[in-house]
Design an enzyme around this catalytic site. Structure first.
Site, mmCIF file in Angstrom:
data_model
loop_
_atom_site.group_PDB
_atom_site.id
_atom_site.type_symbol
_atom_site.label_atom_id
_atom_site.label_comp_id
_atom_site.label_asym_id
_atom_site.label_seq_id
_atom_site.Cartn_x
_atom_site.Cartn_y
_atom_site.Cartn_z
ATOM 1 C CG ASP A 119 -7.704 -13.521 -3.128
ATOM 2 O OD1 ASP A 119 -7.787 -12.325 -3.489
ATOM 3 O OD2 ASP A 119 -7.135 -13.860 -2.072
HETATM 4 C C1 BGC Z 1 -6.479 -10.456 -1.162
HETATM 5 C C2 BGC Z 1 -7.986 -10.358 -0.951
HETATM 6 C C3 BGC Z 1 -8.457 -9.008 -1.414
HETATM 7 C C4 BGC Z 1 -8.093 -8.853 -2.874
HETATM 8 C C5 BGC Z 1 -8.520 -7.513 -3.455
HETATM 9 C C6 BGC Z 1 -6.089 -10.140 -2.587
HETATM 10 O O1 BGC Z 1 -4.713 -10.043 -2.709
HETATM 11 O O2 BGC Z 1 -6.045 -11.761 -0.819
HETATM 12 O O3 BGC Z 1 -8.309 -10.545 0.404
HETATM 13 O O4 BGC Z 1 -9.840 -8.892 -1.214
HETATM 14 O O5 BGC Z 1 -6.684 -8.941 -3.017
HETATM 15 O O6 BGC Z 1 -7.758 -6.497 -2.927
#
Ligand code: BGC
Length: 766
Positions: free
Chosen positions: A232
Site C-alpha cells: 500500500d
Molecule cells: C490506499 C490504497 C490506494 C493507494 C493509492 C492508499 O492510501 O490505502 O487503497 O490504492 O493509497 O492511492
C-alpha cells in the site's frame, strides 16, 4: 515471455537494475529499464471507478483525476449479491482502464467489516467472507479478462482507519483463517489477481509489508499466488526485510529506497537469489501487462446505464409500511432533502472518482417528466437545523400525498483515513424527519451512506430505502426503484445494529468516547463478527444480515439434499424451489447457512455457505441448486494448522435472511477421520470417541490389566460408576499414574503408550 527467457533476462541485469525494478518511479508508474527495452507501466485506483491522475498529478486527487465512470461503491455492489453484476462492473472497468492505458487497477478491497465504524467500509464488501470473496472473484476475473490486472487489497486485517499505519491487529489464528483471510484465499485461488496489495497495519506483531508468514508462507506456498505483492502507498517499513518477506514492489518510489536493497545484498543481509525471485515475478507481471495494450473503446453512456442498473439492484428496501412504495406515476410527491439535488454517491479518499456525469434524483425526475415539488429541507454541510429550510419543507409536506425524504451521511462523517465516531445521522436531518412526520405520515426515507446508521427514528418513516453510495447514476436508480421500474432486490451485506453499544467489537474499537490511543487492537470478539455475533447471542439488530424487502413475495419449498451423509471427498447438492407468489416480477437472494451441531469445537450458530440471486416472473417457480463441499463444513484446526471437517450432524438452513430461515434439512458429516494424538496428555474421552483409538485403548488397557491385577480391580470398578466415567472423560492418560495409589507407575504408562502405538500401527497396516 517464457519463464526461462525471463530468467535469462535477469542474468543480464546489474544488482542496481534489479533493485530499481522493485519500486515505483513516482506515485503511479514503475521504472523503465531502457537498456533492455523495458518500459514503465501505470496503475491507478480503483475500486469502483478509475482515479487516473494526469502526469504530474498528486496522490490524493486534489488536482483532479481524468473523468471516468463512478460506479456504485463496494458496499452497494455487495448488497446486490449478484455475481453477474460484479462481473459486468469488472469488465467495464477493464475497458476504461484499457482506454486509459492502465496496466493495473488498484482494487477490489475485500476487508471484513469488523465494525460499522470503520471509515472505509464503503470500499469493502461485507462482514461475511463468502459474500465478499465470491463477488470479488467475479469482479477480478472479468476485469483481468480485459488484459488489465487488479490489486486485491488490503492484505490483511486492515479493519480500521484509526492509526492504520502503525496499529497492530492481534488476532487468534483460527479467527484469522476463517474470517479475515478467507475472502482473500478464495479470490487468490479462483481468480489469481495479478497483484495483491499488502496493508499498512501490523498483524500479530509484524508489519504486513514484511510479514513472511503472510506474504510467502500463506499467500504463495499455501494458496498458490503467482503474481506480485505491491505495498500500500507508503506501507513499507524496512525495505530489505520487505523483499525477504515476499513484497516485490514498493509504491510509491522514494529516494534511495533501492539503495537499501543493494546495500542489504552487498552486506550479505539479503540473499541475491531472493531478489532474483522478486525480479522474476515483476518481469512476469510486466510481460503480462504488455499482452493487450491497444486502447479499447467504450460507450460512456452505456457505462452510466450500467452504473444505474447496479445501483438500482443494490438498493435495499428496509421498510415498506402498508406498501407505501412503489409510487404511482400520478402521486403528488414532495421531494425533500439536499441529497436529492446534490447526491452523495461515493466516499472520500483514494477511491474518489472524478465522475463523468452525475445524475441527481431531481434531474432524473425531470427527465422522466414526473410531477413533484422540491424543498432543500436541511444543509448537508451542517448539523444544525436551519429554521427557514425546515419551515419551507414542512409547508410542502403538509399538502403532499407522500414525502420522499432524502437523508444521509455527509462526506465529513465517513472517509478513508479516519473512523466514524458514532452511527447517527446528523442531528438536523433527524429533527427534520420528526417535524415532517407530525404533518405527514407517508414519509419515504431514502438513505445515502456508505455504512449502517442507527434508526431510532424508524417509526416516523413509512418506508426506508437504503441507496448506499450508489455511484454517478444513483439519482436515476433511486427514481427507478421508487416508481417501481426496478423491483428492489438488494439485501444487506452487513447487519444494521440497533445501537452502537450493541455492535460485536464495541469494547475493542476506538471512538472518542472510548479511546484506544495505543497501537494495539485486540480482536477479542474472535469469530463473533456481524451476524455470527447477533445470531449466536440472540441479539436483535435493527435489520439482520441478508435482509431486504421486495415489491413482490417469495415462497420457499421442497428442500432436498443429494445425500444424508457426506465424507471429505463428497459434494452435497442442496436443492429447493423458490416461487414468486406476488403480482410483479422480481429477484430474490437465496441464502444457505450451515449450522455445525457436531459439538467438536465452538462455532457461531450458523454461517453463510452459499447464495444465489434468482429472477422470477410473477407466479414463476424455479428450482435452485447450491453445492457444498468439505471446506464448507470445515473449521481451522489450530493444532494441526489445517482445515478439518468435523464428524457429526449439520443443519442445512435455507433463508431469506440470516434471521428468516424458511427451510431446514439435516446431514451427517463423516468428518476427516483424524485420530486424536496419542501421548501422555491424550484425554481418555477423546480416545474413546473414535472407534479406532477406542479399540486401541481397550486393547492396550486389557494388556496392561493383564500384567497388573490391582489396577484392573481399581479401574474396573470405577468404570461402572457413572460419575467416575464422566470425570474420566477429561482424564489425561498421565493422570492414571497419580490416581492409582502406586499401582500404575511411569514405566507402566510407557508400556500402555507402547501398546497403544502398536494397536494403532496394526490398524494403519490394515
Ligand atoms: C490506499 C490504497 C490506494 C493507494 C493509492 C492508499 O492510501 O490505502 O487503497 O490504492 O493509497 O492511492
Amino acid at each position: 515471455m517464457s519463464s526461462h527467457a525471463v530468467k535469462q533476462l535477469i542474468k543480464q541485469l546489474t544488482l542496481e537494475e534489479k533493485a530499481s525494478l522493485c519500486s515505483g518511479a513516482d506515485f503511479w508508474h514503475t521504472k523503465p529499464l531502457e537498456r533492455l527495452g523495458i518500459e514503465e507501466w501505470m496503475m491507478a485506483d480503483g475500486p469502483h471507478g478509475l482515479r487516473q491522475q494526469p502526469k504530474g498529478g498528486d496522490h490524493l486527487g486534489i488536482t483532479g483525476s481524468n473523468p471516468a465512470t463512478c460506479f456504485p461503491s463496494a458496499s452497494a455492489l455487495a448488497s446486490s449479491w449478484d455475481r453477474s453484476l460484479a462481473a459486468q462492473l469488472g469488465e467495464a472497468l477493464g475497458h476504461e482502464a484499457r482506454k486509459a492505458e492502465l496496466a493495473v487497477v488498484l482494487g477490489p478491497g475485500i476487508n471484513i467489516k469488523r465494525s460499522p465504524l470503520c471509515g472505509r467500509n464503503f470500499e469493502y464488501f461485507s462482514e461475511d467472507p463468502l459474500l465478499a470473496g465470491e463477488l470479488a472473484t467475479s469482479y477480478v476475473n472479468a476485469l483481468q479478462a480485459q488484459g488489465v490486472g487488479t490489486s486485491l487489497k488490503h492484505f490483511a486485517v486492515n479493519n480500521q482507519e484509526h492509526r492504520r499505519m502503525s496499529v497492530n491487529a492481534v488476532v487468534d489464528p483460527r479467527t484469522l483463517r476463517e474470517l479475515y483471510l478467507s475472502a482473500f484465499e478464495r479470490v487468490v485461488k479462483k481468480a489469481q489477481p495479478w497483484t495483491v496489495m499488502c496493508s499498512y497495519n501490523r498483524l500479530n506483531g509484524d508489519y504486513c509489508s514484511e510479514n513472511h508468514w503472510l506474504l510467502t508462507e500463506v499467500l504463495r506456498n499455501e494458496w498458490g499466488f503467482s503474481g506480485v505483492v505491491v505495498s500500500d502507498w507508503g506501507a513499507v517499513n524496512e525495505r530489505a526485510a520487505g523483499v525477504a518477506a515476499g513484497l516485490e514492489l514498493e509504491m510509491p518510489g522514494g529516494n534511495d529506497r533501492d539503495g537499501l536493497i543493494v546495500k542489504a545484498v552487498r552486506e550479505g543481509k539479503l540473499d541475491e537469489a531472493v531478489l532474483d525471485t522478486a525480479v522474476e515475478r515483476l518481469l512476469a507481471l510486466y510481460f503480462n501487462t504488455r499482452e493487450a495494450t491497444e486502447p479499447l473503446e467504450f460507450s460512456a453512456d452505456q457505462h452510466h446505464q450500467l452504473a444505474r442498473r447496479i445501483a438500482a439492484d443494490s438498493m435495499v428496501l428496509l421498510k415498506n409500511h402498508h406498501n407505501v412504495l412503489p409510487l404511482a406515476e400520478a402521486s403528488e410527491v414532495a421531494v425533500i432533502g439536499e441529497f436529492a439535488k446534490r447526491p452523495r454517491y461515493q466516499g472520500g479518499g483514494s477511491s474518489h472518482v472524478n465522475a463523468s456525469h452525475v445524475e441527481s434524483l431531481i434531474e432524473a425526475l425531470d427527465a422522466a417528466g414526473a410531477s413533484y415539488r422540491y424543498a432543500q429541507g436541511f444543509d448537508i454541510d451542517s448539523d444544525h437545523t436551519n429554521e427557514s429550510l425546515s419551515q419551507e419543507a414542512l409547508a410542502l409536506a403538509k399538502n403532499a400525498e407522500k414525502v420522499v425524504l432524502y437523508l444521509g451521511l455527509p462526506d465529513r462523517y465517513e472517509s478513508e483515513g479516519y473512523d466514524r465516531e458514532h452511527l447517527d445521522l446528523p442531528r438536523n436531518q433527524v429533527e427534520l424527519l420528526k417535524a415532517l412526520s407530525e404533518v405527514n405520515q407517508q414519509i419515504i426515507v431514502v438513505l445515502a451512506n456508505g455504512a449502517p446508521v442507527v434508526m431510532p427514528w424508524i417509526e416516523q418513516a413509512a418506508a426506508v430505502l437504503e441507496s448506499h453510495l450508489g455511484g454517478q447514476a444513483v439519482g436515476a436508480a433511486v427514481a427507478d426503484v421508487l416508481f417501481g421500474k426496478r423491483n428492489p432486490s438488494g439485501k444487506l451485506s452487513e447487519s444494521y445494529p440497533a445501537a452502537l453499544e450493541q455492535t460485536p467489537c464495541f469494547n475493542h474499537f476506538a471512538t472518542p468516547a472510548r479511546p484506544n490511543n495505543s497501537d494495539r487492537v485486540d480482536y477479542a470478539e474472535g469469530l463473533l463478527v456481524g451476524y455470527r455475533y447477533y445470531d449466536t447471542q440472540q441479539i436483535e439488530p435493527q435489520f439482520p444480515f441478508g435482509f431486504g424487502l421486495s415489491y413482490t413475495r417469495f415462497d420457499y419449498a421442497n428442500l432436498s439434499l443429494s445425500a444424508s451423509r457426506v465424507g471429505p471427498q463428497d459434494t452435497l447438492t442442496v436443492a429447493f424451489d423458490v416461487t414468486n407468489s406476488g403480482e410483479r416480477a422480481g429477484s430474490e437472494v437465496v441464502q444457505l447457512y450451515l449450522a455445525d451441531q457436531t459439538g467438536e469445537i465452538s462455532v457461531p450458530v450458523h454461517q453463510l455457505r452459499g447464495f444465489d440471486k434468482v429472477a422470477l416472473e410473477a407466479g414463476e417457480t424455479k428450482r435452485i441448486e447450491l453445492t457444498l463441499e468439505r471446506r464448507d463444513f470445515a473449521y481451522f484446526d489450530v493444532d494441526h494448522n489445517d482445515w478439518r471437517m468435523p464428524k457429526g450432524q449439520f443443519e442445512v438452513q435455507i433463508g431469506a435472511s440470516s434471521r428468516d430461515i424458511r427451510l431446514t434439512g439435516s446431514v451427517e458429516s463423516l468428518g476427516d477421520h483424524m485420530l486424536p494424538a496419542i501421548g501422555r496428555n491424550a484425554l481418555v474421552g477423546d480416545l474413546m470417541a473414535h472407534d479406532v483409538t477406542a479399540r486401541a485403548l481397550q486393547k492396550a488397557m486389557s494388556a496392561t490389566f493383564e500384567q497388573n491385577p490391582k489396577l484392573k480391580r481399581m479401574f474396573g470398578e470405577a468404570s461402572d460408576d457413572e460419575m467416575m466415567q464422566a470425570m474420566g472423560r477429561y482424564l489425561p492418560l498421565r493422570a492414571l499414574v497419580s490416581f492409582s495409589e502406586g499401582a500404575f507407575g511411569e514405566s507402566d504408562l510407557e508400556v500402555l503408550l507402547g501398546h497403544l502405538s502398536d494397536a494403532l500401527a496394526d490398524h494403519r497396516a490394515g
